[in-house]
Write a protein that holds these residues in place. Structure first.
Motif, mmCIF file in Angstrom:
data_model
loop_
_atom_site.group_PDB
_atom_site.id
_atom_site.type_symbol
_atom_site.label_atom_id
_atom_site.label_comp_id
_atom_site.label_asym_id
_atom_site.label_seq_id
_atom_site.Cartn_x
_atom_site.Cartn_y
_atom_site.Cartn_z
ATOM 1 N N THR A 34 1.091 -1.460 -0.738
ATOM 2 C CA THR A 34 0.283 -0.173 0.445
ATOM 3 C C THR A 34 0.717 1.388 0.622
ATOM 4 O OG1 THR A 34 -0.225 0.026 2.505
ATOM 5 C CG2 THR A 34 -1.899 -1.254 1.258
ATOM 6 N N GLY A 35 1.745 1.283 0.117
ATOM 7 C CA GLY A 35 3.420 1.902 -0.192
ATOM 8 C C GLY A 35 2.440 3.162 1.834
ATOM 9 N N GLN A 36 2.902 2.444 2.699
ATOM 10 C CA GLN A 36 3.226 3.166 3.162
ATOM 11 C C GLN A 36 4.004 2.608 4.179
ATOM 12 O OE1 GLN A 36 -0.762 1.216 6.558
ATOM 13 N NE2 GLN A 36 -1.809 3.222 4.709
ATOM 14 N N LEU A 37 5.003 1.559 3.693
ATOM 15 C CA LEU A 37 5.915 1.067 4.587
ATOM 16 C C LEU A 37 7.317 1.781 4.110
ATOM 17 C CD1 LEU A 37 7.280 -0.950 6.200
ATOM 18 C CD2 LEU A 37 7.984 -2.323 4.219
ATOM 19 N N GLU A 38 7.881 2.564 5.506
ATOM 20 C CA GLU A 38 8.553 3.954 4.941
ATOM 21 C C GLU A 38 10.796 2.716 4.924
ATOM 22 O OE1 GLU A 38 8.964 6.461 7.818
ATOM 23 O OE2 GLU A 38 7.038 7.547 7.536
ATOM 24 N N ASN A 39 10.328 1.887 6.366
ATOM 25 C CA ASN A 39 11.863 0.693 6.407
ATOM 26 C C ASN A 39 11.773 -0.268 5.653
ATOM 27 O OD1 ASN A 39 14.483 0.126 7.177
ATOM 28 N ND2 ASN A 39 13.821 -0.093 9.418
ATOM 29 N N THR A 40 12.151 -0.439 4.154
ATOM 30 C CA THR A 40 11.945 -1.555 3.437
ATOM 31 C C THR A 40 12.992 -2.304 3.974
ATOM 32 O OG1 THR A 40 12.954 -0.813 1.737
ATOM 33 C CG2 THR A 40 10.526 -0.218 1.440
ATOM 34 N N ALA A 41 14.404 -2.656 5.085
ATOM 35 C CA ALA A 41 14.822 -3.258 5.230
ATOM 36 C C ALA A 41 14.084 -4.323 6.126
ATOM 37 C CB ALA A 41 15.976 -2.662 5.711
ATOM 38 N N ARG A 42 13.143 -3.856 6.747
ATOM 39 C CA ARG A 42 12.540 -4.770 7.700
ATOM 40 C C ARG A 42 11.459 -5.445 7.220
ATOM 41 N NH1 ARG A 42 8.460 -0.830 10.541
ATOM 42 N NH2 ARG A 42 7.661 -2.448 11.251
ATOM 43 N N LEU A 43 11.495 -5.870 5.920
ATOM 44 C CA LEU A 43 10.766 -7.167 5.236
ATOM 45 C C LEU A 43 12.110 -8.298 5.588
ATOM 46 C CD1 LEU A 43 8.660 -5.701 2.393
ATOM 47 C CD2 LEU A 43 7.844 -7.247 3.618
ATOM 48 N N LYS A 44 13.192 -8.048 5.147
ATOM 49 C CA LYS A 44 14.086 -8.759 5.183
ATOM 50 C C LYS A 44 14.450 -9.320 6.175
ATOM 51 C CE LYS A 44 19.142 -9.585 3.148
ATOM 52 N NZ LYS A 44 20.566 -8.874 2.610
ATOM 53 N N GLN A 45 14.782 -8.597 7.548
ATOM 54 C CA GLN A 45 14.727 -8.795 8.442
ATOM 55 C C GLN A 45 13.743 -9.366 9.475
ATOM 56 O OE1 GLN A 45 17.669 -8.225 10.111
ATOM 57 N NE2 GLN A 45 16.921 -9.625 11.547
ATOM 58 N N ALA A 46 12.975 -9.346 9.117
ATOM 59 C CA ALA A 46 11.774 -10.005 9.156
ATOM 60 C C ALA A 46 11.231 -11.386 8.917
ATOM 61 C CB ALA A 46 9.849 -9.595 8.659
ATOM 62 N N LYS A 47 12.078 -12.009 7.449
ATOM 63 C CA LYS A 47 11.283 -12.904 7.143
ATOM 64 C C LYS A 47 13.009 -13.459 7.462
ATOM 65 C CE LYS A 47 10.581 -11.413 1.988
ATOM 66 N NZ LYS A 47 10.908 -10.962 0.706
ATOM 67 N N LYS A 48 14.157 -13.081 7.990
ATOM 68 C CA LYS A 48 15.366 -13.718 8.442
ATOM 69 C C LYS A 48 15.251 -14.391 10.049
ATOM 70 C CE LYS A 48 18.913 -11.736 6.742
ATOM 71 N NZ LYS A 48 20.558 -11.378 6.497
ATOM 72 N N ASP A 49 13.925 -13.414 11.033
ATOM 73 C CA ASP A 49 13.615 -13.927 11.674
ATOM 74 C C ASP A 49 12.591 -15.167 11.667
ATOM 75 O OD1 ASP A 49 15.376 -12.041 13.387
ATOM 76 O OD2 ASP A 49 13.278 -11.030 13.518
ATOM 77 N N LEU A 50 12.057 -15.163 10.976
ATOM 78 C CA LEU A 50 11.250 -16.072 10.574
ATOM 79 C C LEU A 50 11.571 -17.811 10.174
ATOM 80 C CD1 LEU A 50 8.138 -17.578 10.289
ATOM 81 C CD2 LEU A 50 7.846 -16.445 7.934
#
Length: 76
Positions: A34-50
């Motif tokens: 939806t274009g609301q995510l400012e820090n896209t690096a959080r996506l990569k970190q969330a994938k790694k955590d999972l």
């Protein structure tokens, strides 16, 4: 979440961590779409955590999917 932190979790906490990581990843993907995510690096970190949590669960022989379904049934 660091690898050692995941390894130190008890089995029920590990299953909860997997569920929370999946919810967080879903929310981040939704924000990104939806274009609301400012820090896209959080996506990569969330994938790694999972992935870390799922790896430890697999090493311990925990069927995360079954455990999450059972937890939902008891809470409903």
């Amino acid at each position: 979440m660091k690898s050692q932190e995941v390894h130190d979790l008890a089995d029920p906490q590990l299953v909860e961590a997997v569920g929370n990581a999946r919810q967080a990843l879903f929310a981040l993907r939704f924000q990104h779409a939806t274009g609301q995510l400012e820090n896209t690096a959080r996506l990569k970190q969330a994938k790694k955590d999972l992935a870390r949590a799922l790896t430890v669960a697999q090493q311990r022989g925990i069927d995360v999917e079954t455990e999450i379904r059972m937890a939902r049934r008891t809470n409903a």
